[in-house]
Motif scaffolding. Structure first.
Motif, PDB file in Angstrom:
ATOM      1  N   HIS A 112      -5.804 -11.737   5.745  1.00 31.66           N
ATOM      2  CA  HIS A 112      -5.820 -10.303   5.442  1.00 31.66           C
ATOM      3  C   HIS A 112      -7.156  -9.883   4.838  1.00 31.66           C
ATOM      4  O   HIS A 112      -7.243  -8.834   4.186  1.00 31.66           O
ATOM      5  N   ARG A 113      -8.209 -10.692   5.032  1.00 30.94           N
ATOM      6  CA  ARG A 113      -9.473 -10.448   4.338  1.00 30.94           C
ATOM      7  C   ARG A 113     -10.150  -9.148   4.769  1.00 30.94           C
ATOM      8  O   ARG A 113     -11.069  -8.677   4.093  1.00 30.94           O
ATOM      9  N   LEU A 131      -0.578  -4.697  -0.500  1.00 31.51           N
ATOM     10  CA  LEU A 131      -0.114  -5.461   0.649  1.00 31.51           C
ATOM     11  C   LEU A 131       0.648  -6.699   0.195  1.00 31.51           C
ATOM     12  O   LEU A 131       1.727  -7.008   0.731  1.00 31.51           O
ATOM     13  N   ALA A 132       0.106  -7.422  -0.785  1.00 32.00           N
ATOM     14  CA  ALA A 132       0.788  -8.627  -1.278  1.00 32.00           C
ATOM     15  C   ALA A 132       2.182  -8.284  -1.789  1.00 32.00           C
ATOM     16  O   ALA A 132       3.151  -8.993  -1.499  1.00 32.00           O
ATOM     17  N   ALA A 133       2.286  -7.209  -2.550  1.00 33.28           N
ATOM     18  CA  ALA A 133       3.595  -6.795  -3.064  1.00 33.28           C
ATOM     19  C   ALA A 133       4.537  -6.440  -1.917  1.00 33.28           C
ATOM     20  O   ALA A 133       5.722  -6.809  -1.928  1.00 33.28           O
ATOM     21  N   ASP A 134       4.033  -5.723  -0.922  1.00 33.91           N
ATOM     22  CA  ASP A 134       4.868  -5.352   0.224  1.00 33.91           C
ATOM     23  C   ASP A 134       5.367  -6.587   0.968  1.00 33.91           C
ATOM     24  O   ASP A 134       6.466  -6.569   1.550  1.00 33.91           O
ATOM     25  N   LEU A 135       4.576  -7.655   0.961  1.00 31.23           N
ATOM     26  CA  LEU A 135       4.949  -8.888   1.659  1.00 31.23           C
ATOM     27  C   LEU A 135       5.849  -9.782   0.814  1.00 31.23           C
ATOM     28  O   LEU A 135       6.274 -10.844   1.275  1.00 31.23           O
ATOM     29  N   GLY A 136       6.116  -9.384  -0.436  1.00 28.62           N
ATOM     30  CA  GLY A 136       7.048 -10.116  -1.282  1.00 28.62           C
ATOM     31  C   GLY A 136       6.404 -11.025  -2.302  1.00 28.62           C
ATOM     32  O   GLY A 136       7.110 -11.806  -2.960  1.00 28.62           O
ATOM     33  N   GLU A 149      -3.271 -12.442  14.366  1.00 29.94           N
ATOM     34  CA  GLU A 149      -2.679 -11.381  15.194  1.00 29.94           C
ATOM     35  C   GLU A 149      -1.270 -11.018  14.724  1.00 29.94           C
ATOM     36  O   GLU A 149      -0.728  -9.987  15.138  1.00 29.94           O
ATOM     37  N   ARG A 150      -0.673 -11.850  13.866  1.00 27.14           N
ATOM     38  CA  ARG A 150       0.642 -11.526  13.290  1.00 27.14           C
ATOM     39  C   ARG A 150       0.650 -11.921  11.815  1.00 27.14           C
ATOM     40  O   ARG A 150       1.594 -12.512  11.306  1.00 27.14           O
ATOM     41  N   ALA A 151      -0.420 -11.542  11.137  1.00 30.00           N
ATOM     42  CA  ALA A 151      -0.638 -12.007   9.769  1.00 30.00           C
ATOM     43  C   ALA A 151       0.463 -11.555   8.817  1.00 30.00           C
ATOM     44  O   ALA A 151       0.934 -12.338   7.986  1.00 30.00           O
ATOM     45  N   GLU A 152       0.872 -10.307   8.910  1.00 27.21           N
ATOM     46  CA  GLU A 152       1.893  -9.822   7.978  1.00 27.21           C
ATOM     47  C   GLU A 152       3.227 -10.515   8.227  1.00 27.21           C
ATOM     48  O   GLU A 152       3.912 -10.919   7.279  1.00 27.21           O
TER      49      GLU A 152
END
Length: 302
Positions: A10-11, A21-26, A278-281
């Motif tokens: 995600h750089r 973003l980190a929070a959204d990803l858990g 390509e599917r990092a999240e």
């Protein structure tokens, strides 16, 4: 235990958007690996007061913390000007960690000099040997360990394929020889098949100094008579490993997590998949859930 995200995939997300973003990803924690606008690879940190304060504000706004900073500098280069520059950059990175109130940093033993000047795997051509790289690393540690101790920062170090030390037991011995409470070992699961042949025993042997693990899957490059991968020309010294989602490779994850629980591991556990930008999240979210599933299975039921 801290479950953290290595956000390398995600750089390209702006630095101040990374906590959201980190929070959204858990994730509650980020292990901040090299990125061009902060601790870039092998060069002086790209950090100034306004950038630092804005990042601190973003972390606080999204209730996300830094588990660790991961600098990468050439502190094992036998070329003294490279080594001295690396030590200078390390000192600045430590100052940044103090300002961010981060109590842990992690890195690799190092592959020696810049590749154009030779590496451990090309010592005859470049003039660098594993012995000269190790000697340089010890000089750097003699200068840096007192600073880590003075600032109350823990340094967790991992061997890496093509480092001057690639296998587990010499690395653990070196860390224990430093004999500092501020220097510990990092077990990187996707390096398992380079470390040695008995993962359970390696985790147990490193347990006295084990403080950090990297979680990603990989294939056993030694399997199938060494033909899991075919590299041309034959006899190449190239090192191969992956950083895949759990379940996509050949690491025995039940054995990995069970052994960590058995030895009482309670440090940092970082999801560090690099293979799927390509599917990092999707990958990062899956890793957070899967790590938690194993933690619940082997720690929370004790």
């Amino acid at each position: 235990m801290k479950i953290a995200l290595d956000p390398f995939m995600h750089r390209h997300v702006p630095l101040n958007d990374l906590p959201r973003l980190a929070a959204d990803l858990g994730y509650e924690y980020i292990e901040l690996s090299p990125r061009a606008d902060f601790l870039d690879w092998f060069v002086h940190p790209r950090v100034y007061p306004e950038r630092l304060q804005a990042f601190k504000k973003a972390l606080k706004a999204h209730d996300v913390k830094l588990s660790s900073l991961l600098p990468m500098y050439r502190w094992a280069s036998p070329h003294e000007e490279e080594r001295q520059a690396a030590v200078k950059y390390w000192k600045k990175a430590i100052e940044i960690a103090v300002e961010l109130e981060v109590d842990t940093m992690n890195s690799e033993f190092g592959r020696g000099p810049h590749p154009e000047r030779g590496s451990c795997s090309s010592c005859c051509q470049g003039g660098a040997t594993t012995e000269s790289s190790e000697a340089s690393w010890w000089r750097s540690m003699e200068e840096l360990v007192p600073i880590f101790e003075r600032e109350g920062i823990q340094l967790n170090i991992e061997p890496h394929p093509d480092d001057f030390v690639e296998t587990l037991h010499p690395a653990v011995d070196m860390i224990r020889t430093i004999n500092s409470p501020n220097v510990k070992f990092l077990y990187c699961a996707p390096h398992t098949f380079h470390f040695g042949d008995d993962m359970e025993q390696m985790i147990r042997d490193s347990a006295p100094v084990l403080a950090h693990v990297h979680v990603a899957d990989t294939f056993n490059h030694k399997a199938s008579s060494g033909l899991r991968y075919i590299i041309n020309p034959p006899g190449s010294t190239a090192r191969i490993h992956q950083h895949l989602d759990i379940g996509q490779g050949e690491v025995d994850w039940d054995l990995f997590f069970k052994t960590l629980a058995d030895v009482g591991f309670d440090g940092i556990m970082t999801a560090c998949v690099f293979a799927w930008e390509e599917r990092a999240e999707e990958s990062s979210r899956f890793m957070r859930e899967e790590i938690q599933r194993y933690v619940d299975k082997y720690w929370n039921n004790k």
